[in-house]
Design a protein around this motif. Structure first.
Motif, mmCIF file in Angstrom:
data_model
loop_
_atom_site.group_PDB
_atom_site.id
_atom_site.type_symbol
_atom_site.label_atom_id
_atom_site.label_comp_id
_atom_site.label_asym_id
_atom_site.label_seq_id
_atom_site.Cartn_x
_atom_site.Cartn_y
_atom_site.Cartn_z
ATOM 1 N N GLU A 75 1.115 -0.957 -0.766
ATOM 2 C CA GLU A 75 0.926 -2.350 -0.337
ATOM 3 C C GLU A 75 1.338 -2.406 1.309
ATOM 4 N N GLU A 87 -0.377 4.115 -5.240
ATOM 5 C CA GLU A 87 -0.680 2.726 -4.776
ATOM 6 C C GLU A 87 -0.077 2.232 -3.508
ATOM 7 N N ARG A 130 4.029 4.054 -6.117
ATOM 8 C CA ARG A 130 3.966 3.180 -5.272
ATOM 9 C C ARG A 130 4.669 2.968 -4.129
ATOM 10 N N THR A 143 -9.564 -0.232 -7.361
ATOM 11 C CA THR A 143 -9.110 -0.720 -8.561
ATOM 12 C C THR A 143 -7.863 -1.794 -8.576
ATOM 13 N N VAL A 144 -7.313 -1.740 -7.591
ATOM 14 C CA VAL A 144 -6.062 -2.860 -7.313
ATOM 15 C C VAL A 144 -6.210 -3.413 -6.211
ATOM 16 N N SER A 170 -5.079 -6.562 -3.131
ATOM 17 C CA SER A 170 -4.057 -7.562 -2.971
ATOM 18 C C SER A 170 -4.546 -9.047 -3.229
ATOM 19 N N TRP A 188 -5.121 -1.820 -2.646
ATOM 20 C CA TRP A 188 -3.756 -1.174 -2.911
ATOM 21 C C TRP A 188 -3.857 -0.049 -3.591
ATOM 22 N N ARG A 189 -4.811 0.061 -4.471
ATOM 23 C CA ARG A 189 -4.996 1.640 -5.071
ATOM 24 C C ARG A 189 -6.609 1.573 -5.458
#
Length: 257
Positions: free
Chosen positions: A96, A94, A72, A144-145, A147, A134-135
C-alpha cells in the motif's frame, strides 16, 4: 517503572506471526537495526509492516523481506530495494503506497486516538479514485488486490480525502538517549518517523544508543514521554550504515594554488 530489558531477543520474543508493526526510520537513518536483527532471528513471519520504506537489500527491513517474512508493506518510498520490487511485481508482497505526509499523519492520528482525518493530498489522482495495485497475481500481470476509492468531502470550496488512522500491534523505534522510564531523546534527522511509530504502537519497543537514569534527561529535552514506551534495550551506537554515499571528485576537492 524500569522498562529496560536485558536483550533484543527478549524484547521481541512475543511478536507473533501476522503481527502489524510500525517501524521508525527514514531510509537507513534512525532505523531500529538491533530490534530488526532480533526479529529476523525470532522466526516471526507473515508480518504486516508500516514504515516509510523497506530498507535496502542487505540491511534494515530488507533483511526481513529477503527472508520472506513480510506479507504486507504500507510505505511512502520503496526505491532502494531491488528485492522489494521483485516480490511486489511477482505477487509475493502486498504493498500500500501512501503519500509521505499522509503516512506520518495516519500514524500520529492513530497514536492520538483520532480514527480518521481529511487531507487534500491525493485529490484528483488514483489515490482518490482507487485502483492502485496493492497485490499482483502470482507471477505478475493481473491485479488481485487494488486500492479502494476514498471518501471525498468539500470544505471551504476545496475537496479533501478521508484517510484512516494507523495503529500497530508493536512499534520498533530507535532513540539516541532513553532513561529507564522510557523517556526518549532523538538525534536530529534520526527523529523522523520514530516518535510517530512509537505513538501508534500498542506495545512499543525502543533501542537506545545510551540509557541513563531517571531525571538525567531534563523535562524540556524529552522528545517522547515514556507513557508511549513499554520496553527499552541498549543498541550499539556504531550499528549504522550510510544508504548512499556521495562525494565530490578529487579534482574538484583539491585546493587552488
Amino acid at each position: 517503572m524500569d522498562k529496560v530489558v536485558d536483550s533484543a531477543a527478549h524484547a521481541v520474543e512475543d511478536i507473533p506471526d501476522g503481527a502489524t508493526l510500525a517501524v521508525g526510520g527514514f531510509g537507513l537513518c534512525g532505523i531500529p537495526s538491533t530490534l530488526i536483527g532480533a526479529l529476523v532471528e525470532s522466526g516471526a513471519s507473515g508480518l504486516r509492516v508500516v514504515s516509510n520504506n523497506c530498507g535496502v537489500d542487505d540491511w534494515g527491513l530488507g533483511l526481513l523481506l529477503r527472508a520472506g517474512r513480510i506479507a504486507r508493506m504500507t510505505s511512502s518510498y520503496v526505491g532502494e530495494n531491488k528485492e522489494f520490487a521483485r516480490q511486489y511485481l511477482s505477487g509475493e508482497l502486498e504493498v500500500e503506497l501512501t503519500p509521505q505526509g499522509t503516512l506520518a499523519e495516519r500514524l500520529r492520528a492513530g497514536g492520538s486516538g483520532i480514527p480518521a482525518f481529511f487531507t487534500p493530498a491525493g485529490v484528483g489522482t488514483q489515490i482518490e479514485e482507487g485502483g492502485l495495485p496493492w497485490r499482483y497475481a502470482p507471477g505478475g500481470g493481473s491485479v488481485t488486490v487494488a486500492s479502494p476509492p476514498k471518501e471525498v468531502r468539500e470544505f471551504g470550496g476545496r475537496r479533501y480525502l478521508l484517510e484512516e488512522a494507523i495503529t500497530a500491534d508493536f512499534a520498533l523505534v530507535r532513540a539516541e538517549v532513553a532513561d529507564r522510564h522510557g523517556n526518549l531523546v532523538f538525534h536530529s534527522a534520526a527523529r523522523n518517523f520514530n516518535p510517530l511509530c512509537a505513538m501508534a504502537g500498542r506495545i512499543t519497543l525502543v533501542e537506545a544508543e545510551r540509557i541513563v537514569e531517571p531525571g538525567e534527561i531534563p523535562p524540556d529535552a524529552v522528545h517522547l514521554p515514556g507513557v508511549y514506551v513499554d520496553r527499552v534495550i541498549a543498541a550499539d551506537p556504531a550499528d549504522k550504515r550510510i544508504e548512499r554515499r556521495t562525494v565530490r571528485p578529487a579534482a574538484l576537492s583539491a585546493p587552488e594554488n
